[in-house]
Design an enzyme around this catalytic site. Structure first.
Site, PDB file in Angstrom:
ATOM      1  N   ASN A  12       0.830  -1.234   0.074  1.00 29.50           N
ATOM      2  CA  ASN A  12      -0.036  -0.005   0.273  1.00 29.50           C
ATOM      3  C   ASN A  12       1.030   1.509   0.075  1.00 29.50           C
ATOM      4  OD1 ASN A  12      -2.111   1.995   0.618  1.00 29.50           O
ATOM      5  ND2 ASN A  12      -2.406   1.245   2.602  1.00 29.50           N
ATOM      6  N   LYS A  14       0.051   4.436  -0.489  1.00 23.61           N
ATOM      7  CA  LYS A  14      -0.825   5.761   0.148  1.00 23.61           C
ATOM      8  C   LYS A  14      -0.341   6.423  -0.391  1.00 23.61           C
ATOM      9  CE  LYS A  14       0.048   3.649   4.693  1.00 23.61           C
ATOM     10  NZ  LYS A  14       0.348   3.699   5.918  1.00 23.61           N
ATOM     11  N   HIS A  98      -9.298   1.208   5.107  1.00 20.02           N
ATOM     12  CA  HIS A  98      -8.292   1.352   5.607  1.00 20.02           C
ATOM     13  C   HIS A  98      -8.362   1.784   6.979  1.00 20.02           C
ATOM     14  CE1 HIS A  98      -3.613   2.940   6.935  1.00 20.02           C
ATOM     15  NE2 HIS A  98      -3.266   1.113   6.177  1.00 20.02           N
ATOM     16  N   GLU A 100      -6.590   4.933   7.784  1.00 17.34           N
ATOM     17  CA  GLU A 100      -6.455   5.843   7.585  1.00 17.34           C
ATOM     18  C   GLU A 100      -8.087   6.827   7.278  1.00 17.34           C
ATOM     19  OE1 GLU A 100      -3.258   6.161   5.608  1.00 17.34           O
ATOM     20  OE2 GLU A 100      -1.636   4.760   7.294  1.00 17.34           O
ATOM     21  N   GLU A 170      -5.164  -5.329   9.709  1.00 15.78           N
ATOM     22  CA  GLU A 170      -4.108  -3.849  10.909  1.00 15.78           C
ATOM     23  C   GLU A 170      -4.676  -3.350  12.006  1.00 15.78           C
ATOM     24  OE1 GLU A 170      -2.745  -2.963   6.798  1.00 15.78           O
ATOM     25  OE2 GLU A 170      -4.112  -1.712   7.128  1.00 15.78           O
ATOM     26  N   GLY A 176       2.440   2.039  10.931  1.00 15.82           N
ATOM     27  CA  GLY A 176       3.524   3.736  10.466  1.00 15.82           C
ATOM     28  C   GLY A 176       4.262   3.474  12.101  1.00 15.82           C
ATOM     29  N   SER A 216       3.479  -2.360  10.637  1.00 23.27           N
ATOM     30  CA  SER A 216       5.289  -2.440  10.191  1.00 23.27           C
ATOM     31  C   SER A 216       5.278  -3.860  10.319  1.00 23.27           C
ATOM     32  CB  SER A 216       5.414  -1.992  12.091  1.00 23.27           C
ATOM     33  OG  SER A 216       5.218  -0.628  12.506  1.00 23.27           O
TER      34      SER A 216
END
Ligand code: PEP
Length: 254
Positions: A12, A14, A98, A100, A170, A176, A216
Site C-alpha cells: 500500500n 498510500k 483502511h 486512515e 491491521e 506506521g 509494521s
C-alpha cells in the site's frame, strides 16, 4: 513454507510516489520478484500512477490494486473514482476501509460494505481492512471491535463474494509505528476472525478466505508472522516503498 492458503502480499503505497518514482520502484520489483510463484503479489499505487504502472507490469507476476473506490458507478461525485475507471487500468484489487480512511475520511462500516458490494459487482476483489486502536486493545475490546467491523463491513455479501474477499487485520497501533503485533497476537485475532466468518457465512467459506496481517511488517518479522497458521499474507505500508525491503519481505515469507 507450506501454507493452507496461497499467500497474498500487497504493498500500500498510500500518498507516495510520483509517476517517475512509481516506475522506478516497479522496475526494481519486476527484476527482484520475477521468479516468485508461491505468493500473489500486488502493488497499490496512488490513482495518478495506476496507468503507467499498469503498463509496466503487463508482462509480470505483479497485479495492480487501488487504495479506494467509490460506491457509485459515475456522475456528480467530485473527486471520486469508479470501478469502470479502475478496470481501464486492469486493476484487480481495491483496498477498502483502511484505518486512515476510517479516521480522516470518517468512513463507516456501512459505507465500506456498500463499497465492497460495488467492488464485487465490477468483478474486482476487495481487501477489507479491520483493526482495533491501542485504547480498545488495552480495554480488552479487540474482539468486540473487530467482530463489529466484520459484521458491518461484510454486511450483504453472499458466500461467493466473501470467498473472493481478502481481509486485512491491521491493528491501528501497529500501523506506521514500527511496533508490529507479535506473531502470537496476530494469530489470536486471525483465528477469531476465521471463527467469526464461520458464524457469519460457513466453515468452508471461512477456510478459504485469506486474511492478511498489516502493521509494521518488515523483512525481519515477515517470516515469523507469515508462519502463523491463520496469517495468509501481508498488507505492507512503509516497507513497500523500496524495492529491497518489499522484495525481502516476500522472499522471507516463502
Ligand atoms: C498500512 O498502512 O496498511 C500499513 C500496514 O502500514 P505500515 O506497514 O507502514 O505499518
Amino acid at each position: 513454507m507450506q501454507k493452507e492458503r496461497k499467500l497474498i502480499i500487497a504493498g500500500n503505497w498510500k500518498m507516495n510516489k510520483t509517476v517517475a518514482e512509481a516506475l522506478d520502484l516497479v522496475h526494481g520489483l519486476k527484476r527482484e520478484l520475477a521468479a516468485i510463484k508461491e505468493v500473489d503479489l500486488v502493488v497499490c499505487p496512488p490513482f495518478t500512477a495506476l496507468c503507467e504502472v499498469s503498463r509496466q507490469i503487463l508482462d509480470s507476476n505483479i497485479r495492480l490494486g487501488a487504495q479506494n473506490m467509490s460506491e457509485q458507478n459515475g456522475g456528480a461525485y467530485t473527486g471520486e473514482i469508479s470501478a469502470v475507471m479502475l478496470k481501464e487500468f486492469s486493476v484487480r484489487y481495491v483496498i477498502l476501509g483502511h484505518s486512515e480512511r476510517r479516521q480522516h475520511q470518517a468512513e463507516t462500516d456501512a459505507l465500506i460494505s456498500r463499497k465492497a458490494l460495488a467492488v464485487h459487482a465490477a468483478a474486482l476483489k476487495p481487501i477489507v481492512c479491520i483493526g482495533e486502536t491501542l485504547q480498545e486493545r488495552e480495554a480488552g475490546k479487540t474482539e468486540e471491535v473487530v467482530g463489529r467491523q466484520l459484521r458491518g463491513s461484510l454486511a450483504g455479501l453472499n458466500k461467493e463474494q466473501m470467498q473472493e474477499t481478502i481481509l486485512a487485520y491491521e491493528p491501528v497501533w501497529a500501523i506506521g509505528t514500527g511496533r508490529n503485533a507479535t506473531p502470537e497476537q496476530a494469530q489470536e485475532v486471525h483465528a477469531f476472525i476465521r471463527r467469526t466468518l464461520t458464524e457469519l457465512f460457513d466453515s468452508s467459506v471461512a477456510k478459504r478466505v485469506r486474511i492478511q496481517y498489516g502493521g509494521s511488517v518488515k523483512p525481519s518479522n515477515a517470516r515469523d508472522l507469515m508462519s502463523q497458521p491463520d496469517v495468509d499474507g501481508a498488507l505492507v505500508g512503509g516497507a513497500s516503498l523500496e524495492t529491497r525491503s518489499f522484495s525481502d519481505i516476500i522472499k522471507n515469507s516463502i
